[in-house]
Motif scaffolding. Structure first.
Motif, PDB file in Angstrom:
ATOM      1  N   ASP A 115       0.821  -1.208   0.000  1.00  8.09           N
ATOM      2  CA  ASP A 115       0.000   0.000   0.000  1.00  8.09           C
ATOM      3  C   ASP A 115       0.856   1.259   0.000  1.00  8.09           C
ATOM      4  N   ASP A 116       1.785   1.330   0.932  1.00 10.87           N
ATOM      5  CA  ASP A 116       2.622   2.519   1.044  1.00 10.87           C
ATOM      6  C   ASP A 116       4.078   2.071   1.202  1.00 10.87           C
ATOM      7  N   LEU A 117       4.711   1.790   0.080  1.00 13.58           N
ATOM      8  CA  LEU A 117       6.075   1.250   0.108  1.00 13.58           C
ATOM      9  C   LEU A 117       7.063   2.220   0.722  1.00 13.58           C
ATOM     10  N   GLU A 118       6.905   3.507   0.471  1.00  8.72           N
ATOM     11  CA  GLU A 118       7.837   4.488   1.033  1.00  8.72           C
ATOM     12  C   GLU A 118       7.742   4.508   2.560  1.00  8.72           C
ATOM     13  N   LYS A 119       6.541   4.455   3.070  1.00  6.98           N
ATOM     14  CA  LYS A 119       6.337   4.432   4.524  1.00  6.98           C
ATOM     15  C   LYS A 119       6.958   3.175   5.132  1.00  6.98           C
ATOM     16  N   GLN A 120       6.722   2.025   4.498  1.00  7.74           N
ATOM     17  CA  GLN A 120       7.311   0.770   4.972  1.00  7.74           C
ATOM     18  C   GLN A 120       8.829   0.831   4.934  1.00  7.74           C
ATOM     19  N   PHE A 121       9.377   1.392   3.854  1.00 10.55           N
ATOM     20  CA  PHE A 121      10.826   1.502   3.711  1.00 10.55           C
ATOM     21  C   PHE A 121      11.418   2.336   4.844  1.00 10.55           C
ATOM     22  N   HIS A 122      10.843   3.501   5.108  1.00  6.53           N
ATOM     23  CA  HIS A 122      11.365   4.374   6.162  1.00  6.53           C
ATOM     24  C   HIS A 122      11.227   3.736   7.540  1.00  6.53           C
ATOM     25  N   TYR A 123      10.132   3.042   7.760  1.00  7.78           N
ATOM     26  CA  TYR A 123       9.933   2.337   9.030  1.00  7.78           C
ATOM     27  C   TYR A 123      11.037   1.295   9.244  1.00  7.78           C
ATOM     28  N   HIS A 124      11.289   0.480   8.246  1.00  2.00           N
ATOM     29  CA  HIS A 124      12.298  -0.568   8.366  1.00  2.00           C
ATOM     30  C   HIS A 124      13.714   0.004   8.381  1.00  2.00           C
ATOM     31  N   LEU A 125      13.949   1.052   7.628  1.00  2.00           N
ATOM     32  CA  LEU A 125      15.261   1.698   7.617  1.00  2.00           C
ATOM     33  C   LEU A 125      15.597   2.259   9.002  1.00  2.00           C
ATOM     34  N   THR A 126      14.624   2.921   9.610  1.00  2.00           N
ATOM     35  CA  THR A 126      14.822   3.459  10.958  1.00  2.00           C
ATOM     36  C   THR A 126      15.077   2.332  11.953  1.00  2.00           C
ATOM     37  N   GLY A 127      14.300   1.272  11.851  1.00  2.00           N
ATOM     38  CA  GLY A 127      14.485   0.129  12.748  1.00  2.00           C
ATOM     39  C   GLY A 127      15.837  -0.523  12.565  1.00  2.00           C
ATOM     40  N   LEU A 128      16.254  -0.690  11.319  1.00  2.00           N
ATOM     41  CA  LEU A 128      17.544  -1.304  11.033  1.00  2.00           C
ATOM     42  C   LEU A 128      18.691  -0.452  11.571  1.00  2.00           C
ATOM     43  N   HIS A 129      18.594   0.845  11.385  1.00  2.00           N
ATOM     44  CA  HIS A 129      19.625   1.754  11.887  1.00  2.00           C
ATOM     45  C   HIS A 129      19.712   1.667  13.413  1.00  2.00           C
ATOM     46  N   THR A 130      18.568   1.627  14.083  1.00  2.00           N
ATOM     47  CA  THR A 130      18.539   1.526  15.548  1.00  2.00           C
ATOM     48  C   THR A 130      19.163   0.217  16.019  1.00  2.00           C
ATOM     49  N   VAL A 131      18.791  -0.878  15.382  1.00  2.00           N
ATOM     50  CA  VAL A 131      19.319  -2.189  15.762  1.00  2.00           C
ATOM     51  C   VAL A 131      20.824  -2.252  15.517  1.00  2.00           C
ATOM     52  N   LEU A 132      21.286  -1.748  14.380  1.00  2.00           N
ATOM     53  CA  LEU A 132      22.724  -1.756  14.095  1.00  2.00           C
ATOM     54  C   LEU A 132      23.497  -0.940  15.125  1.00  2.00           C
ATOM     55  N   SER A 133      22.950   0.177  15.562  1.00  2.00           N
ATOM     56  CA  SER A 133      23.617   0.985  16.589  1.00  2.00           C
ATOM     57  C   SER A 133      23.720   0.219  17.902  1.00  2.00           C
ATOM     58  N   LYS A 134      22.648  -0.461  18.292  1.00  2.00           N
ATOM     59  CA  LYS A 134      22.666  -1.251  19.530  1.00  2.00           C
ATOM     60  C   LYS A 134      23.660  -2.409  19.418  1.00  2.00           C
ATOM     61  N   LEU A 135      23.675  -3.083  18.275  1.00  2.00           N
ATOM     62  CA  LEU A 135      24.604  -4.199  18.084  1.00  2.00           C
ATOM     63  C   LEU A 135      26.055  -3.728  18.085  1.00  2.00           C
ATOM     64  N   THR A 136      26.309  -2.554  17.522  1.00  2.00           N
ATOM     65  CA  THR A 136      27.663  -1.988  17.530  1.00  2.00           C
ATOM     66  C   THR A 136      28.107  -1.733  18.961  1.00  2.00           C
ATOM     67  N   ARG A 137      27.213  -1.181  19.788  1.00  2.00           N
ATOM     68  CA  ARG A 137      27.548  -0.958  21.201  1.00  2.00           C
ATOM     69  C   ARG A 137      27.811  -2.280  21.914  1.00  2.00           C
ATOM     70  N   LYS A 138      27.029  -3.315  21.604  1.00  2.00           N
ATOM     71  CA  LYS A 138      27.246  -4.637  22.224  1.00  2.00           C
ATOM     72  C   LYS A 138      28.611  -5.189  21.834  1.00  2.00           C
ATOM     73  N   ALA A 139      28.991  -5.064  20.562  1.00  2.00           N
ATOM     74  CA  ALA A 139      30.292  -5.571  20.111  1.00  2.00           C
ATOM     75  C   ALA A 139      31.423  -4.826  20.810  1.00  2.00           C
ATOM     76  N   ASN A 140      31.300  -3.506  20.927  1.00  2.00           N
ATOM     77  CA  ASN A 140      32.334  -2.730  21.617  1.00  2.00           C
ATOM     78  C   ASN A 140      32.392  -3.073  23.099  1.00  2.00           C
ATOM     79  N   THR A 141      31.236  -3.259  23.723  1.00  2.00           N
ATOM     80  CA  THR A 141      31.197  -3.643  25.135  1.00  2.00           C
ATOM     81  C   THR A 141      31.833  -5.007  25.341  1.00  2.00           C
ATOM     82  N   LEU A 142      31.509  -5.952  24.461  1.00  2.00           N
ATOM     83  CA  LEU A 142      32.082  -7.297  24.568  1.00  2.00           C
ATOM     84  C   LEU A 142      33.606  -7.243  24.442  1.00  2.00           C
TER      85      LEU A 142
END
Length: 157
Positions: A115-142
């Motif tokens: 229905d709204d591919l642009e909206k879905q894209f931005h939603y997933h892009l934001t989520g992916l960016h957030t998850v990657l930031s958290k995973l980067t912090r976990k790797a540095n902490t480890l």
């Protein structure tokens, strides 16, 4: 003014987030020489290993246990995600579909919901960016915790 805005946007781009994550995991991988030392060590110093629960039973009847907060499990998880990013997720995606029993009919239903591919894209892009930031912090902490553990054990011997 445009250069400042561009450099800020580039810093927060998905590509740069992936590069930071992959760099942090590569650093972790080069630092951790003996991954088995990570077993039963909580990732956060203040946090005890929370729960122990079986995650799978092997064909020979033995059970593998996952401990929440265990540095070894984070190490394996972070390396696995890095490999998925570097080599693609088709194989990993196929494995997940097999485990979940997702059929071709289910996939076509999901793909037809555009229905709204642009909206879905931005939603997933934001989520992916957030998850990657958290995973980067976990790797540095480890990596930092591993260095602390090795330093403590090295002084005591």
């Amino acid at each position: 003014m445009m250069q400042i805005s561009d450099s800020y946007n580039q810093k927060n781009s998905l590509f740069n987030a992936m590069k930071r994550f992959i760099g942090a995991v590569n650093n972790m991988d080069q630092t951790v020489m003996v991954p088995s030392l990570l077993r039963d060590v909580p990732l956060d110093e203040e946090e005890e290993v929370k729960t122990i629960s079986p995650i799978r039973t092997a064909s020979n009847g033995s059970t593998t246990y996952f401990q929440d907060g265990d540095m070894y499990n984070y190490y394996v998880l972070l390396k696995s995600i890095r490999n998925d990013i570097e080599w693609g997720v088709l194989q990993a995606d196929d494995r997940r579909k097999e485990k979940m029993g997702v059929t071709a009919l289910d996939i076509s239903r999901i793909e037809s919901d555009d229905d709204d591919l642009e909206k879905q894209f931005h939603y997933h892009l934001t989520g992916l960016h957030t998850v990657l930031s958290k995973l980067t912090r976990k790797a540095n902490t480890l990596t930092n915790r591993y260095n602390q553990e090795i330093g403590i054990r090295g002084c005591g011997l």
